[in-house]
Design an enzyme around this catalytic site. Structure first.
Site, PDB file in Angstrom:
ATOM      1  N   SER A 136       0.856  -1.259  -0.257  1.00  0.00           N
ATOM      2  CA  SER A 136       0.072  -0.110  -0.044  1.00  0.00           C
ATOM      3  C   SER A 136       0.905   1.273   0.193  1.00  0.00           C
ATOM      4  CB  SER A 136      -0.779  -0.116   1.079  1.00  0.00           C
ATOM      5  OG  SER A 136      -1.433   1.111   1.309  1.00  0.00           O
ATOM      6  N   TYR A 149      -3.008  -0.936  10.338  1.00  0.00           N
ATOM      7  CA  TYR A 149      -2.802  -1.175   8.836  1.00  0.00           C
ATOM      8  C   TYR A 149      -1.383  -0.679   8.495  1.00  0.00           C
ATOM      9  CZ  TYR A 149      -3.852  -1.844   4.002  1.00  0.00           C
ATOM     10  OH  TYR A 149      -3.923  -2.073   2.711  1.00  0.00           O
TER      11      TYR A 149
END
Length: 312
Positions: A136, A149
Protein backbone atom coordinates in the site's frame (compact mmCIF):
# COMPACT_ATOMS: atom_id res chain seq x y z
CA UNK A 1 2.13 -16.93 -24.31
CA UNK A 2 3.12 -19.66 -21.86
CA UNK A 3 0.74 -20.86 -19.15
CA UNK A 4 1.96 -20.52 -15.58
CA UNK A 5 0.90 -21.96 -12.24
CA UNK A 6 -0.23 -19.04 -10.05
CA UNK A 7 -1.16 -19.24 -6.36
CA UNK A 8 -3.22 -16.32 -5.04
CA UNK A 9 -3.76 -15.81 -1.31
CA UNK A 10 -6.51 -13.29 -0.63
CA UNK A 11 -8.28 -14.31 -3.86
CA UNK A 12 -11.86 -14.04 -2.59
CA UNK A 13 -12.39 -10.31 -3.20
CA UNK A 14 -10.89 -6.98 -4.21
CA UNK A 15 -7.45 -6.95 -5.81
CA UNK A 16 -7.00 -10.71 -5.29
CA UNK A 17 -10.24 -11.48 -7.10
CA UNK A 18 -9.41 -9.09 -9.93
CA UNK A 19 -5.93 -10.59 -10.26
CA UNK A 20 -7.38 -14.11 -10.40
CA UNK A 21 -9.68 -13.10 -13.25
CA UNK A 22 -6.80 -11.39 -15.08
CA UNK A 23 -4.48 -14.40 -14.76
CA UNK A 24 -7.32 -16.70 -15.84
CA UNK A 25 -7.95 -14.57 -18.93
CA UNK A 26 -4.29 -15.05 -19.80
CA UNK A 27 -4.69 -18.84 -19.60
CA UNK A 28 -2.75 -19.44 -16.38
CA UNK A 29 -3.57 -22.33 -14.07
CA UNK A 30 -4.77 -21.04 -10.74
CA UNK A 31 -4.76 -22.01 -7.09
CA UNK A 32 -7.19 -19.77 -5.19
CA UNK A 33 -6.88 -19.32 -1.43
CA UNK A 34 -8.62 -17.21 1.23
CA UNK A 35 -10.56 -17.82 4.43
CA UNK A 36 -14.04 -17.73 2.88
CA UNK A 37 -14.87 -20.91 0.95
CA UNK A 38 -18.13 -19.59 -0.50
CA UNK A 39 -16.54 -16.46 -1.97
CA UNK A 40 -13.63 -18.50 -3.34
CA UNK A 41 -16.05 -20.84 -5.11
CA UNK A 42 -17.71 -17.85 -6.78
CA UNK A 43 -14.37 -16.50 -7.95
CA UNK A 44 -13.39 -19.91 -9.29
CA UNK A 45 -16.61 -20.11 -11.27
CA UNK A 46 -15.98 -16.67 -12.75
CA UNK A 47 -12.41 -17.65 -13.71
CA UNK A 48 -13.32 -20.92 -15.42
CA UNK A 49 -10.79 -23.63 -16.35
CA UNK A 50 -11.30 -25.47 -13.03
CA UNK A 51 -9.02 -23.58 -10.58
CA UNK A 52 -7.93 -25.39 -7.44
CA UNK A 53 -9.76 -23.89 -4.45
CA UNK A 54 -8.13 -24.24 -1.02
CA UNK A 55 -9.67 -22.34 1.93
CA UNK A 56 -6.67 -20.97 3.82
CA UNK A 57 -5.97 -18.72 6.80
CA UNK A 58 -2.52 -17.19 6.31
CA UNK A 59 -2.08 -16.70 10.06
CA UNK A 60 -1.86 -20.51 10.30
CA UNK A 61 1.38 -21.92 8.91
CA UNK A 62 -0.17 -25.37 8.72
CA UNK A 63 -2.84 -24.03 6.35
CA UNK A 64 -0.15 -22.66 4.07
CA UNK A 65 1.77 -25.93 4.10
CA UNK A 66 -1.42 -27.72 3.08
CA UNK A 67 -2.07 -25.12 0.36
CA UNK A 68 1.40 -25.60 -1.12
CA UNK A 69 1.09 -29.38 -0.97
CA UNK A 70 -2.24 -29.27 -2.81
CA UNK A 71 -0.80 -26.96 -5.48
CA UNK A 72 2.26 -29.14 -6.08
CA UNK A 73 0.20 -32.33 -6.07
CA UNK A 74 -1.97 -30.98 -8.88
CA UNK A 75 0.51 -28.98 -10.95
CA UNK A 76 3.98 -30.14 -9.92
CA UNK A 77 5.37 -26.65 -9.27
CA UNK A 78 4.47 -22.98 -8.61
CA UNK A 79 5.63 -20.19 -10.91
CA UNK A 80 4.01 -17.15 -9.29
CA UNK A 81 2.60 -16.50 -5.82
CA UNK A 82 0.53 -13.34 -5.28
CA UNK A 83 -0.41 -12.38 -1.72
CA UNK A 84 -3.10 -9.71 -1.31
CA UNK A 85 -4.72 -11.03 1.88
CA UNK A 86 -5.36 -8.21 4.37
CA UNK A 87 -7.81 -6.88 6.93
CA UNK A 88 -8.29 -3.37 8.28
CA UNK A 89 -9.57 -1.58 11.38
CA UNK A 90 -10.72 2.04 11.74
CA UNK A 91 -10.42 4.06 14.92
CA UNK A 92 -7.76 5.82 16.94
CA UNK A 93 -5.03 3.62 18.38
CA UNK A 94 -6.57 4.04 21.85
CA UNK A 95 -10.09 3.10 20.66
CA UNK A 96 -9.19 -0.06 18.71
CA UNK A 97 -9.31 -3.06 21.11
CA UNK A 98 -5.85 -4.59 21.66
CA UNK A 99 -6.99 -8.00 20.45
CA UNK A 100 -8.21 -6.47 17.16
CA UNK A 101 -4.93 -4.58 16.71
CA UNK A 102 -2.90 -7.71 17.44
CA UNK A 103 -4.85 -9.92 15.03
CA UNK A 104 -4.52 -7.33 12.28
CA UNK A 105 -0.74 -7.44 12.70
CA UNK A 106 -0.93 -11.25 12.72
CA UNK A 107 -2.76 -11.19 9.39
CA UNK A 108 -1.28 -8.28 7.48
CA UNK A 109 2.35 -8.59 8.60
CA UNK A 110 3.00 -12.01 10.13
CA UNK A 111 0.62 -13.60 7.62
CA UNK A 112 2.58 -12.01 4.80
CA UNK A 113 5.76 -13.44 6.35
CA UNK A 114 4.14 -16.88 6.52
CA UNK A 115 3.25 -16.68 2.83
CA UNK A 116 6.76 -15.53 1.88
CA UNK A 117 8.37 -18.34 3.88
CA UNK A 118 6.17 -20.96 2.22
CA UNK A 119 6.59 -19.60 -1.30
CA UNK A 120 10.36 -19.16 -1.03
CA UNK A 121 10.78 -22.70 0.26
CA UNK A 122 9.13 -23.99 -2.92
CA UNK A 123 11.00 -21.55 -5.18
CA UNK A 124 14.34 -22.61 -3.68
CA UNK A 125 13.49 -26.26 -4.23
CA UNK A 126 12.56 -25.77 -7.90
CA UNK A 127 15.09 -23.01 -8.68
CA UNK A 128 12.69 -20.31 -9.82
CA UNK A 129 9.54 -18.38 -8.92
CA UNK A 130 8.12 -14.90 -8.44
CA UNK A 131 6.60 -13.71 -5.15
CA UNK A 132 4.39 -10.61 -5.43
CA UNK A 133 3.15 -8.93 -2.28
CA UNK A 134 0.34 -6.39 -2.49
CA UNK A 135 1.25 -3.59 -0.11
CA UNK A 136 0.00 0.00 0.00
CA UNK A 137 0.95 3.64 -0.30
CA UNK A 138 0.57 3.46 3.49
CA UNK A 139 3.81 1.48 3.64
CA UNK A 140 5.52 4.80 2.78
CA UNK A 141 3.42 7.38 4.67
CA UNK A 142 1.30 7.47 7.81
CA UNK A 143 -2.31 8.50 8.36
CA UNK A 144 -4.51 8.58 11.47
CA UNK A 145 -7.39 6.21 12.32
CA UNK A 146 -5.84 3.05 10.77
CA UNK A 147 -2.66 2.70 12.79
CA UNK A 148 -2.60 -1.13 12.80
CA UNK A 149 -2.81 -1.25 9.00
CA UNK A 150 -0.05 1.36 8.65
CA UNK A 151 2.15 -0.52 11.14
CA UNK A 152 1.70 -3.81 9.27
CA UNK A 153 2.36 -2.32 5.84
CA UNK A 154 5.54 -0.54 6.96
CA UNK A 155 6.72 -3.84 8.39
CA UNK A 156 5.81 -5.72 5.22
CA UNK A 157 7.83 -3.31 3.09
CA UNK A 158 10.87 -3.78 5.31
CA UNK A 159 10.47 -7.56 5.17
CA UNK A 160 10.22 -7.69 1.37
CA UNK A 161 13.20 -5.35 0.99
CA UNK A 162 15.25 -7.73 3.11
CA UNK A 163 14.01 -10.72 1.12
CA UNK A 164 15.11 -9.03 -2.10
CA UNK A 165 18.61 -8.79 -0.67
CA UNK A 166 18.62 -12.35 0.63
CA UNK A 167 17.55 -13.85 -2.71
CA UNK A 168 20.27 -12.16 -4.77
CA UNK A 169 22.05 -15.53 -4.79
CA UNK A 170 19.14 -17.04 -6.78
CA UNK A 171 18.73 -15.26 -10.15
CA UNK A 172 15.61 -17.28 -10.93
CA UNK A 173 13.77 -16.06 -7.83
CA UNK A 174 12.12 -12.64 -7.77
CA UNK A 175 10.51 -10.80 -4.84
CA UNK A 176 8.24 -7.90 -5.79
CA UNK A 177 6.02 -5.45 -3.95
CA UNK A 178 3.10 -3.46 -5.40
CA UNK A 179 2.04 -0.31 -3.54
CA UNK A 180 -1.42 0.89 -4.65
CA UNK A 181 -2.99 4.12 -3.51
CA UNK A 182 -6.76 4.19 -2.93
CA UNK A 183 -8.56 1.25 -4.53
CA UNK A 184 -12.29 0.56 -4.66
CA UNK A 185 -12.49 -2.81 -2.85
CA UNK A 186 -14.62 -4.27 -0.02
CA UNK A 187 -11.84 -3.93 2.58
CA UNK A 188 -13.23 -0.58 3.76
CA UNK A 189 -16.80 -1.73 4.41
CA UNK A 190 -15.81 -5.10 5.88
CA UNK A 191 -13.20 -3.58 8.19
CA UNK A 192 -13.38 -3.50 11.96
CA UNK A 193 -14.59 -0.05 12.86
CA UNK A 194 -14.42 2.04 16.02
CA UNK A 195 -14.43 5.44 14.30
CA UNK A 196 -18.22 5.87 14.11
CA UNK A 197 -18.40 6.07 10.31
CA UNK A 198 -17.92 3.52 7.54
CA UNK A 199 -14.55 3.84 5.85
CA UNK A 200 -13.97 4.59 2.19
CA UNK A 201 -10.94 5.07 -0.07
CA UNK A 202 -9.98 8.75 -0.34
CA UNK A 203 -9.79 10.18 -3.86
CA UNK A 204 -8.39 9.65 -6.41
CA UNK A 205 -9.63 6.04 -6.42
CA UNK A 206 -8.34 3.31 -8.75
CA UNK A 207 -10.21 0.16 -9.71
CA UNK A 208 -9.06 -3.24 -8.48
CA UNK A 209 -8.74 -4.22 -12.14
CA UNK A 210 -6.05 -1.58 -12.74
CA UNK A 211 -3.96 -2.90 -9.85
CA UNK A 212 -4.52 -6.47 -11.03
CA UNK A 213 -3.25 -5.57 -14.51
CA UNK A 214 -0.05 -4.25 -12.96
CA UNK A 215 0.31 -7.45 -10.90
CA UNK A 216 -0.01 -9.60 -14.02
CA UNK A 217 2.54 -7.43 -15.82
CA UNK A 218 4.90 -7.73 -12.86
CA UNK A 219 4.62 -11.52 -12.94
CA UNK A 220 5.95 -11.44 -16.50
CA UNK A 221 8.57 -8.74 -15.97
CA UNK A 222 9.50 -8.69 -12.26
CA UNK A 223 10.65 -5.47 -10.59
CA UNK A 224 11.45 -4.97 -6.90
CA UNK A 225 8.72 -2.38 -6.33
CA UNK A 226 5.93 -0.64 -8.22
CA UNK A 227 3.77 2.27 -7.05
CA UNK A 228 0.29 2.55 -8.60
CA UNK A 229 -1.72 5.71 -7.99
CA UNK A 230 -2.02 9.14 -9.58
CA UNK A 231 -0.98 11.03 -6.43
CA UNK A 232 1.23 8.47 -4.66
CA UNK A 233 4.52 10.23 -5.39
CA UNK A 234 3.12 13.64 -4.49
CA UNK A 235 1.84 12.37 -1.14
CA UNK A 236 5.16 10.67 -0.41
CA UNK A 237 6.99 13.88 -1.28
CA UNK A 238 4.83 15.93 1.07
CA UNK A 239 5.30 13.38 3.86
CA UNK A 240 9.09 13.45 3.44
CA UNK A 241 9.84 17.08 2.61
CA UNK A 242 7.06 19.00 4.37
CA UNK A 243 6.16 17.02 7.50
CA UNK A 244 4.65 19.99 9.41
CA UNK A 245 2.27 20.76 6.54
CA UNK A 246 1.55 17.08 5.96
CA UNK A 247 0.68 16.52 9.61
CA UNK A 248 -1.70 19.48 9.65
CA UNK A 249 -3.46 18.30 6.48
CA UNK A 250 -3.66 14.56 6.97
CA UNK A 251 -6.19 14.41 9.83
CA UNK A 252 -8.90 16.63 8.28
CA UNK A 253 -8.34 15.00 4.90
CA UNK A 254 -8.75 11.55 6.44
CA UNK A 255 -11.94 12.63 8.20
CA UNK A 256 -13.43 14.05 5.01
CA UNK A 257 -12.00 11.68 2.44
CA UNK A 258 -11.32 8.44 4.28
CA UNK A 259 -14.54 8.24 6.30
CA UNK A 260 -18.01 8.36 4.77
CA UNK A 261 -21.04 9.96 6.45
CA UNK A 262 -22.61 6.52 6.94
CA UNK A 263 -22.73 5.86 10.69
CA UNK A 264 -21.67 2.49 12.10
CA UNK A 265 -21.60 0.95 15.56
CA UNK A 266 -18.37 -0.55 16.88
CA UNK A 267 -17.63 -3.87 15.16
CA UNK A 268 -14.70 -6.23 14.69
CA UNK A 269 -15.72 -6.68 11.04
CA UNK A 270 -13.95 -9.55 9.32
CA UNK A 271 -10.75 -9.36 11.36
CA UNK A 272 -11.28 -12.68 13.14
CA UNK A 273 -13.12 -14.56 10.42
CA UNK A 274 -14.56 -14.30 6.91
CA UNK A 275 -17.80 -12.47 6.26
CA UNK A 276 -19.75 -11.99 3.05
CA UNK A 277 -18.35 -9.09 1.04
CA UNK A 278 -19.85 -6.84 -1.57
CA UNK A 279 -17.56 -5.39 -4.24
CA UNK A 280 -17.51 -1.60 -4.11
CA UNK A 281 -19.15 0.45 -1.36
CA UNK A 282 -19.11 4.13 -0.41
CA UNK A 283 -15.93 4.57 -2.41
CA UNK A 284 -17.33 6.00 -5.63
CA UNK A 285 -16.73 9.72 -5.71
CA UNK A 286 -18.53 12.30 -7.80
CA UNK A 287 -16.56 15.17 -9.33
CA UNK A 288 -18.28 17.55 -6.94
CA UNK A 289 -17.18 15.52 -3.91
CA UNK A 290 -13.59 15.33 -5.14
CA UNK A 291 -13.60 19.07 -5.82
CA UNK A 292 -14.89 19.82 -2.32
CA UNK A 293 -12.17 17.70 -0.68
CA UNK A 294 -9.43 19.26 -2.83
CA UNK A 295 -10.71 22.79 -2.13
CA UNK A 296 -10.85 22.10 1.60
CA UNK A 297 -7.31 20.70 1.52
CA UNK A 298 -6.07 23.76 -0.34
CA UNK A 299 -7.58 26.08 2.27
CA UNK A 300 -6.06 24.15 5.16
CA UNK A 301 -2.69 23.97 3.37
CA UNK A 302 -2.71 27.71 2.75
CA UNK A 303 -3.46 28.46 6.36
CA UNK A 304 -0.76 26.04 7.51
CA UNK A 305 1.90 27.53 5.25
CA UNK A 306 1.06 31.04 6.48
CA UNK A 307 1.51 29.90 10.08
CA UNK A 308 4.88 28.37 9.23
CA UNK A 309 6.22 31.46 7.46
CA UNK A 310 8.44 33.74 9.57
CA UNK A 311 6.74 36.91 10.78
CA UNK A 312 8.35 40.36 10.75
Amino acid sequence: MSSRVVVLTGASSGIGRAAALAFAARGDRLVLAARGADDLTKVAAACGNDPLVVPTDITRRGDLDALLNRAVERYGHVDVWVDSAAVMAYGTFEDVPPEVFDHMIATDLLGSANVARTALRQFRAQGHGTLIGVSSLLSHVTVPYISAYVTAKWGQRGLFRSLQQETRDAPGIHVCLVAPGSVDTPIYTSAANYAGFVGRPPPPVDSAERIAARVVRLAGKPRPSVSVGATNRLIELGFTLLPPVYDVLVTPLMRRGGLSRQAIDGTDGNVFGPRPRVEGGPGRWSRAQVGAVVAGAALVAGASVRRLLPRN
